[in-house]
Design an enzyme around this catalytic site. Sequence first.
Site, PDB file in Angstrom:
ATOM      1  N   ASP A 190      76.393  30.828  63.897  1.00 35.66           N
ATOM      2  CA  ASP A 190      75.610  29.653  64.265  1.00 35.66           C
ATOM      3  C   ASP A 190      76.241  29.065  65.540  1.00 35.66           C
ATOM      4  O   ASP A 190      75.979  29.543  66.635  1.00 35.66           O
ATOM      5  CB  ASP A 190      75.641  28.711  63.061  1.00 35.66           C
ATOM      6  CG  ASP A 190      74.745  27.507  63.192  1.00 35.66           C
ATOM      7  OD1 ASP A 190      73.819  27.549  64.010  1.00 35.66           O
ATOM      8  OD2 ASP A 190      74.957  26.518  62.479  1.00 35.66           O
ATOM      9  N   PHE A 240      67.379  26.498  59.307  1.00 36.65           N
ATOM     10  CA  PHE A 240      68.357  26.712  58.247  1.00 36.65           C
ATOM     11  C   PHE A 240      67.802  27.739  57.269  1.00 36.65           C
ATOM     12  O   PHE A 240      66.725  27.550  56.704  1.00 36.65           O
ATOM     13  CB  PHE A 240      68.689  25.403  57.532  1.00 36.65           C
ATOM     14  CG  PHE A 240      69.908  25.534  56.672  1.00 36.65           C
ATOM     15  CD1 PHE A 240      71.176  25.449  57.231  1.00 36.65           C
ATOM     16  CD2 PHE A 240      69.790  25.776  55.312  1.00 36.65           C
ATOM     17  CE1 PHE A 240      72.317  25.605  56.447  1.00 36.65           C
ATOM     18  CE2 PHE A 240      70.925  25.927  54.520  1.00 36.65           C
ATOM     19  CZ  PHE A 240      72.183  25.830  55.089  1.00 36.65           C
ATOM     20  N   ARG A 249      71.661  32.118  46.834  1.00 37.78           N
ATOM     21  CA  ARG A 249      72.388  33.301  47.326  1.00 37.78           C
ATOM     22  C   ARG A 249      71.819  34.605  46.767  1.00 37.78           C
ATOM     23  O   ARG A 249      71.931  35.656  47.375  1.00 37.78           O
ATOM     24  CB  ARG A 249      73.867  33.229  46.915  1.00 37.78           C
ATOM     25  CG  ARG A 249      74.656  32.140  47.597  1.00 37.78           C
ATOM     26  CD  ARG A 249      76.135  32.374  47.349  1.00 37.78           C
ATOM     27  NE  ARG A 249      76.955  31.203  47.598  1.00 37.78           N
ATOM     28  CZ  ARG A 249      77.425  30.842  48.774  1.00 37.78           C
ATOM     29  NH1 ARG A 249      77.122  31.548  49.835  1.00 37.78           N
ATOM     30  NH2 ARG A 249      78.188  29.771  48.908  1.00 37.78           N
TER      31      ARG A 249
HETATM   32  P1  5GP Z   1      79.375  28.450  62.684  1.00 36.94           P
HETATM   33  O1  5GP Z   1      80.837  28.158  62.683  1.00 36.94           O
HETATM   34  O2  5GP Z   1      79.008  29.715  63.427  1.00 36.94           O
HETATM   35  O3  5GP Z   1      78.576  27.278  63.168  1.00 36.94           O
HETATM   36  O4  5GP Z   1      78.941  28.563  61.183  1.00 36.94           O
HETATM   37  C1  5GP Z   1      79.006  29.690  60.461  1.00 36.94           C
HETATM   38  C2  5GP Z   1      78.813  29.379  58.995  1.00 36.94           C
HETATM   39  O5  5GP Z   1      77.913  28.253  58.793  1.00 36.94           O
HETATM   40  C3  5GP Z   1      78.158  30.550  58.332  1.00 36.94           C
HETATM   41  O6  5GP Z   1      79.095  31.496  57.890  1.00 36.94           O
HETATM   42  C4  5GP Z   1      77.399  29.882  57.205  1.00 36.94           C
HETATM   43  O7  5GP Z   1      78.243  29.705  56.101  1.00 36.94           O
HETATM   44  C5  5GP Z   1      77.018  28.514  57.747  1.00 36.94           C
HETATM   45  N1  5GP Z   1      75.643  28.518  58.283  1.00 36.94           N
HETATM   46  C6  5GP Z   1      75.264  28.437  59.574  1.00 36.94           C
HETATM   47  N2  5GP Z   1      73.918  28.482  59.691  1.00 36.94           N
HETATM   48  C7  5GP Z   1      73.448  28.624  58.431  1.00 36.94           C
HETATM   49  C8  5GP Z   1      72.123  28.741  57.890  1.00 36.94           C
HETATM   50  O8  5GP Z   1      71.083  28.753  58.569  1.00 36.94           O
HETATM   51  N3  5GP Z   1      72.044  28.865  56.536  1.00 36.94           N
HETATM   52  C9  5GP Z   1      73.135  28.877  55.724  1.00 36.94           C
HETATM   53  N4  5GP Z   1      72.927  29.004  54.427  1.00 36.94           N
HETATM   54  N5  5GP Z   1      74.397  28.769  56.200  1.00 36.94           N
HETATM   55  C10 5GP Z   1      74.544  28.644  57.544  1.00 36.94           C
END
Ligand code: 5GP
Length: 176
Positions: free
Chosen positions: A102, A151, A164
């Site tokens: 993300d 999301f 999940r």
């Molecule tokens: P980042 O550090 O890249 O922003 O976040 C990564 C983590 O955020 C992912 O491993 C996941 O756990 C959570 N995350 C980010 N976007 C989503 C999403 O659209 N859905 C879900 N369920 N988790 C997300």
Amino acid sequence: MKEQKTEVLFTKEEIQDRVKQMAGEVSGDYRGTVPVLVCVLKGAVVLLSDFMRRLDIDVEIDFMAVSSYGNSTKSSGIVRILKDLEASIENRHVIIVEDIIDTGLTLSYLKEILLSRNPASLKIAALLDKPERRETDIEADYCGFCIPDKFVVGYGLDFNQMYRHLEDIRVLLEFE
Ligand code: 5GP
């Protein structure tokens, strides 16, 4: 818990096809080596399980659990290790298996930690990528699908620990 509205983004078949293709690519790239797949708990377990069974090379697996200091839908970039790897990755070819990138903050931090342990190489395999939200220059070496800034849940991804188990990936239409 209130039932949330969802909309299918990728079907079970689409996901399985793409995971198979990714596994084919990785098998070709790592032929003759035994890479360590580092699964980032909990979201990536479903991907790991399908992905590793599609490989036609030997691999080892290990797990890491990290928690980002943020709320359930926003990452802060500061990551705490809740569970560390069991084995040394020194001189090993390592592939981080992640559910979604993300902002990229979690993975950049994780990458830094793992690189300090002197692996022979370090690559990232992620099923989903939300490039619009990136805050670092990290990219997946193997990526399943690029998705818009929505999301998503299912196929390992949760909302408050729910969803999940879904075999498809869905957009959560209302959350908070
Ligand atoms: P980042 O550090 O890249 O922003 O976040 C990564 C983590 O955020 C992912 O491993 C996941 O756990 C959570 N995350 C980010 N976007 C989503 C999403 O659209 N859905 C879900 N369920 N988790 C997300």
